[in-house]
Scaffold this motif. Structure first.
Motif, PDB file in Angstrom:
ATOM      1  N   MET A   1     -24.280  11.917  20.511  1.00 53.17           N
ATOM      2  CA  MET A   1     -22.904  12.250  20.895  1.00 53.17           C
ATOM      3  C   MET A   1     -22.674  11.831  22.343  1.00 53.17           C
ATOM      4  SD  MET A   1     -20.959  15.947  20.844  1.00 53.17           S
ATOM      5  CE  MET A   1     -21.081  16.053  19.065  1.00 53.17           C
ATOM      6  N   ASN A   2     -21.687  10.982  22.566  1.00 52.87           N
ATOM      7  CA  ASN A   2     -21.394  10.474  23.894  1.00 52.87           C
ATOM      8  C   ASN A   2     -20.085  11.085  24.376  1.00 52.87           C
ATOM      9  OD1 ASN A   2     -21.020   9.056  26.236  1.00 52.87           O
ATOM     10  ND2 ASN A   2     -21.297   7.039  25.315  1.00 52.87           N
ATOM     11  N   ILE A   3     -20.163  11.923  25.430  1.00 52.25           N
ATOM     12  CA  ILE A   3     -18.961  12.594  25.934  1.00 52.25           C
ATOM     13  C   ILE A   3     -17.950  11.592  26.448  1.00 52.25           C
ATOM     14  CG2 ILE A   3     -19.826  12.871  28.284  1.00 52.25           C
ATOM     15  CD1 ILE A   3     -17.762  15.419  26.257  1.00 52.25           C
ATOM     16  N   ARG A   4     -18.414  10.375  26.787  1.00 53.62           N
ATOM     17  CA  ARG A   4     -17.494   9.354  27.293  1.00 53.62           C
ATOM     18  C   ARG A   4     -16.595   8.789  26.204  1.00 53.62           C
ATOM     19  NH1 ARG A   4     -21.677   5.680  30.579  1.00 53.62           N
ATOM     20  NH2 ARG A   4     -22.849   6.101  28.691  1.00 53.62           N
ATOM     21  N   SER A   5     -16.852   9.174  24.945  1.00 58.88           N
ATOM     22  CA  SER A   5     -15.955   8.753  23.870  1.00 58.88           C
ATOM     23  C   SER A   5     -14.639   9.517  23.888  1.00 58.88           C
ATOM     24  CB  SER A   5     -16.642   8.961  22.512  1.00 58.88           C
ATOM     25  OG  SER A   5     -17.838   8.227  22.428  1.00 58.88           O
ATOM     26  N   LEU A   6     -14.598  10.648  24.587  1.00 57.68           N
ATOM     27  CA  LEU A   6     -13.397  11.475  24.608  1.00 57.68           C
ATOM     28  C   LEU A   6     -12.360  10.909  25.570  1.00 57.68           C
ATOM     29  CD1 LEU A   6     -14.984  15.042  24.593  1.00 57.68           C
ATOM     30  CD2 LEU A   6     -14.149  13.712  22.653  1.00 57.68           C
ATOM     31  N   THR A   7     -11.100  11.059  25.213  1.00 54.39           N
ATOM     32  CA  THR A   7      -9.991  10.578  26.026  1.00 54.39           C
ATOM     33  C   THR A   7      -9.209  11.765  26.583  1.00 54.39           C
ATOM     34  OG1 THR A   7      -8.469  10.497  24.154  1.00 54.39           O
ATOM     35  CG2 THR A   7      -9.836   8.543  24.550  1.00 54.39           C
ATOM     36  N   ARG A   8      -8.215  11.447  27.417  1.00 53.97           N
ATOM     37  CA  ARG A   8      -7.361  12.508  27.941  1.00 53.97           C
ATOM     38  C   ARG A   8      -6.582  13.186  26.822  1.00 53.97           C
ATOM     39  NH1 ARG A   8      -4.867   9.270  33.188  1.00 53.97           N
ATOM     40  NH2 ARG A   8      -6.809   9.199  34.405  1.00 53.97           N
ATOM     41  N   GLY A   9      -6.209  12.418  25.819  1.00 55.16           N
ATOM     42  CA  GLY A   9      -5.546  13.022  24.670  1.00 55.16           C
ATOM     43  C   GLY A   9      -6.444  14.018  23.965  1.00 55.16           C
ATOM     44  N   ASP A  10      -7.747  13.710  23.890  1.00 56.73           N
ATOM     45  CA  ASP A  10      -8.690  14.662  23.313  1.00 56.73           C
ATOM     46  C   ASP A  10      -8.775  15.914  24.175  1.00 56.73           C
ATOM     47  OD1 ASP A  10      -9.311  12.878  21.263  1.00 56.73           O
ATOM     48  OD2 ASP A  10     -10.849  11.905  22.459  1.00 56.73           O
ATOM     49  N   GLY A  11      -8.640  15.755  25.488  1.00 59.88           N
ATOM     50  CA  GLY A  11      -8.617  16.919  26.369  1.00 59.88           C
ATOM     51  C   GLY A  11      -7.433  17.819  26.076  1.00 59.88           C
ATOM     52  N   VAL A  12      -6.272  17.212  25.768  1.00 59.80           N
ATOM     53  CA  VAL A  12      -5.099  18.004  25.387  1.00 59.80           C
ATOM     54  C   VAL A  12      -5.372  18.765  24.094  1.00 59.80           C
ATOM     55  CG1 VAL A  12      -2.678  17.867  24.677  1.00 59.80           C
ATOM     56  CG2 VAL A  12      -3.514  16.449  26.563  1.00 59.80           C
ATOM     57  N   VAL A  13      -6.022  18.096  23.141  1.00 59.77           N
ATOM     58  CA  VAL A  13      -6.338  18.740  21.862  1.00 59.77           C
ATOM     59  C   VAL A  13      -7.295  19.912  22.069  1.00 59.77           C
ATOM     60  CG1 VAL A  13      -7.490  18.377  19.645  1.00 59.77           C
ATOM     61  CG2 VAL A  13      -5.891  16.665  20.507  1.00 59.77           C
ATOM     62  N   ILE A  14      -8.327  19.705  22.891  1.00 57.78           N
ATOM     63  CA  ILE A  14      -9.295  20.776  23.139  1.00 57.78           C
ATOM     64  C   ILE A  14      -8.631  21.949  23.856  1.00 57.78           C
ATOM     65  CG2 ILE A  14     -11.404  21.360  24.397  1.00 57.78           C
ATOM     66  CD1 ILE A  14     -12.327  18.480  23.932  1.00 57.78           C
ATOM     67  N   GLY A  15      -7.816  21.668  24.862  1.00 59.14           N
ATOM     68  CA  GLY A  15      -7.129  22.736  25.584  1.00 59.14           C
ATOM     69  C   GLY A  15      -6.188  23.517  24.693  1.00 59.14           C
ATOM     70  N   ALA A  16      -5.462  22.818  23.821  1.00 51.52           N
ATOM     71  CA  ALA A  16      -4.541  23.497  22.905  1.00 51.52           C
ATOM     72  C   ALA A  16      -5.304  24.377  21.922  1.00 51.52           C
ATOM     73  CB  ALA A  16      -3.693  22.471  22.160  1.00 51.52           C
ATOM     74  N   ALA A  17      -6.470  23.889  21.455  1.00 55.52           N
ATOM     75  CA  ALA A  17      -7.268  24.688  20.524  1.00 55.52           C
ATOM     76  C   ALA A  17      -7.788  25.957  21.184  1.00 55.52           C
ATOM     77  CB  ALA A  17      -8.431  23.848  19.990  1.00 55.52           C
ATOM     78  N   VAL A  18      -8.212  25.868  22.444  1.00 54.98           N
ATOM     79  CA  VAL A  18      -8.687  27.053  23.162  1.00 54.98           C
ATOM     80  C   VAL A  18      -7.546  28.067  23.322  1.00 54.98           C
ATOM     81  CG1 VAL A  18      -9.560  27.889  25.386  1.00 54.98           C
ATOM     82  CG2 VAL A  18     -10.521  25.820  24.370  1.00 54.98           C
ATOM     83  N   LEU A  19      -6.353  27.585  23.680  1.00 55.20           N
ATOM     84  CA  LEU A  19      -5.201  28.480  23.831  1.00 55.20           C
ATOM     85  C   LEU A  19      -4.822  29.122  22.497  1.00 55.20           C
ATOM     86  CD1 LEU A  19      -3.032  29.577  25.753  1.00 55.20           C
ATOM     87  CD2 LEU A  19      -1.641  27.566  25.202  1.00 55.20           C
ATOM     88  N   LEU A  20      -4.921  28.352  21.425  1.00 53.22           N
ATOM     89  CA  LEU A  20      -4.605  28.884  20.101  1.00 53.22           C
ATOM     90  C   LEU A  20      -5.600  29.969  19.699  1.00 53.22           C
ATOM     91  CD1 LEU A  20      -2.631  28.440  17.713  1.00 53.22           C
ATOM     92  CD2 LEU A  20      -4.308  26.861  16.754  1.00 53.22           C
ATOM     93  N   PHE A  21      -6.869  29.774  20.030  1.00 55.34           N
ATOM     94  CA  PHE A  21      -7.883  30.772  19.708  1.00 55.34           C
ATOM     95  C   PHE A  21      -7.638  32.071  20.481  1.00 55.34           C
ATOM     96  CE2 PHE A  21     -12.127  32.655  20.480  1.00 55.34           C
ATOM     97  CZ  PHE A  21     -12.482  32.927  19.167  1.00 55.34           C
ATOM     98  N   ILE A  22      -7.276  31.951  21.748  1.00 51.67           N
ATOM     99  CA  ILE A  22      -6.985  33.153  22.548  1.00 51.67           C
ATOM    100  C   ILE A  22      -5.766  33.874  21.992  1.00 51.67           C
ATOM    101  CG2 ILE A  22      -6.282  33.951  24.837  1.00 51.67           C
ATOM    102  CD1 ILE A  22      -7.921  31.657  26.016  1.00 51.67           C
ATOM    103  N   ALA A  23      -4.740  33.117  21.612  1.00 56.99           N
ATOM    104  CA  ALA A  23      -3.507  33.721  21.109  1.00 56.99           C
ATOM    105  C   ALA A  23      -3.737  34.502  19.822  1.00 56.99           C
ATOM    106  CB  ALA A  23      -2.451  32.644  20.886  1.00 56.99           C
TER     107      ALA A  23
END
Length: 275
Positions: A1-23
């Protein structure tokens, strides 16, 4: 698994998922006009399925699973599919479906109640999740690597002189560990610039196509390098910030050589930077 495969759009997806889990743990509805008794009313969150029905699976679980599939798809070859769809495509569908279901909760609020912080945050998170999966393939700003200054060196703009680095030949010859010039024998130094092949110096074999010449290139995001036999198996992953040698062209694809001498086919050549 290469973390450099992730993009800024993936960062938006990850952040939204974390917020959804908290909600999902916050109150979903609040009672109107309860006055001083509001603090004594036990309002449900998304995990109270007896009171909120299918809100948990249709909004929260669908969004979280969709985000997980989108990120997991970044580390899997596009040829790996489930029922004809890639992991990313399954994730995109779940993410958009979660946003649609969350939007409908606005119109299905029970009488005498209003949306609480959990419902508001879940709506914002699911909309951001859907926007992330839809806009990332269409906006270059979201396709940039997520890794910051600690990641690999940035690729210079096309036409600018590349800075010498690992895998790119600097002044005076190739860097240590760099692949030998196309056609040269292992361990044989590259001839000086402008020198003609002489005795004992084999002439490099021609590449595919009379107008093709090997060149150095870098990829904007991590991309798989497939086997030369045409199979779907990957032999390596090209990482941004590293220079690779293109030794042959096959239609729109390139045959690339890695620093350790492995060769494979780069099928997606969009946005590559030539050295």
């Amino acid at each position: 698994m290469n973390i450099r495969s992730l993009t800024r759009g993936d960062g938006v997806v990850i952040g939204a998922a974390v917020l959804l889990f908290i909600a999902s743990f916050l109150d979903f509805y609040s009672v109107d006009g309860c006055g001083s008794y509001c603090d004594k009313v036990d309002m449900p969150n998304a995990w109270d399925t007896d009171k909120l029905g299918i809100i948990l699976p249709s909004v929260f679980l669908a969004g979280l699973i969709g985000a997980g599939l989108v990120i997991a798809g970044r580390f899997q070859p596009e040829s790996r599919k489930i029922s004809g769809l890639t992991l990313g495509q399954w994730g995109n569908g779940l993410a958009v479906g979660a946003a649609w279901a969350s939007l409908w909760t606005l119109f299905l609020t029970p009488d005498g109640m209003s949306m609480a912080v959990g419902a508001i945050l879940s709506l914002l998170a699911s909309l951001a999740l859907a926007a992330g999966v839809i806009l990332t393939p269409r906006l270059p700003a979201l396709q940039a690597p997520l890794a910051g200054a600690g990641g690999p060196a940035a690729v210079p703009p096309y036409g600018a002189a590349p800075q010498p680095g690992y895998g790119y030949p600097g002044p005076g010859g190739a860097q240590p560990g760099a692949p030998a010039p196309y056609g040269a024998q292992p361990g044989q130094p590259a001839p000086p610039f402008g020198a003609q092949p002489g005795a004992g110096q084999p002439t490099p074999p021609p590449a595919a196509g009379s107008d093709f010449a090997p060149f150095w290139f870098a990829v904007p995001v991590a991309r798989p390098l497939y086997a030369e036999d045409g199979s779907s198996s990957t032999i390596a992953e090209l990482a941004p910030g590293t220079w690779y040698l293109a030794v042959e062209q096959r239609g729109q694809a390139l045959v690339a050589q890695t620093q350790d001498g492995r060769r494979g086919v780069l099928q997606d050549t969009t946005g590559i930077q030539r050295g």
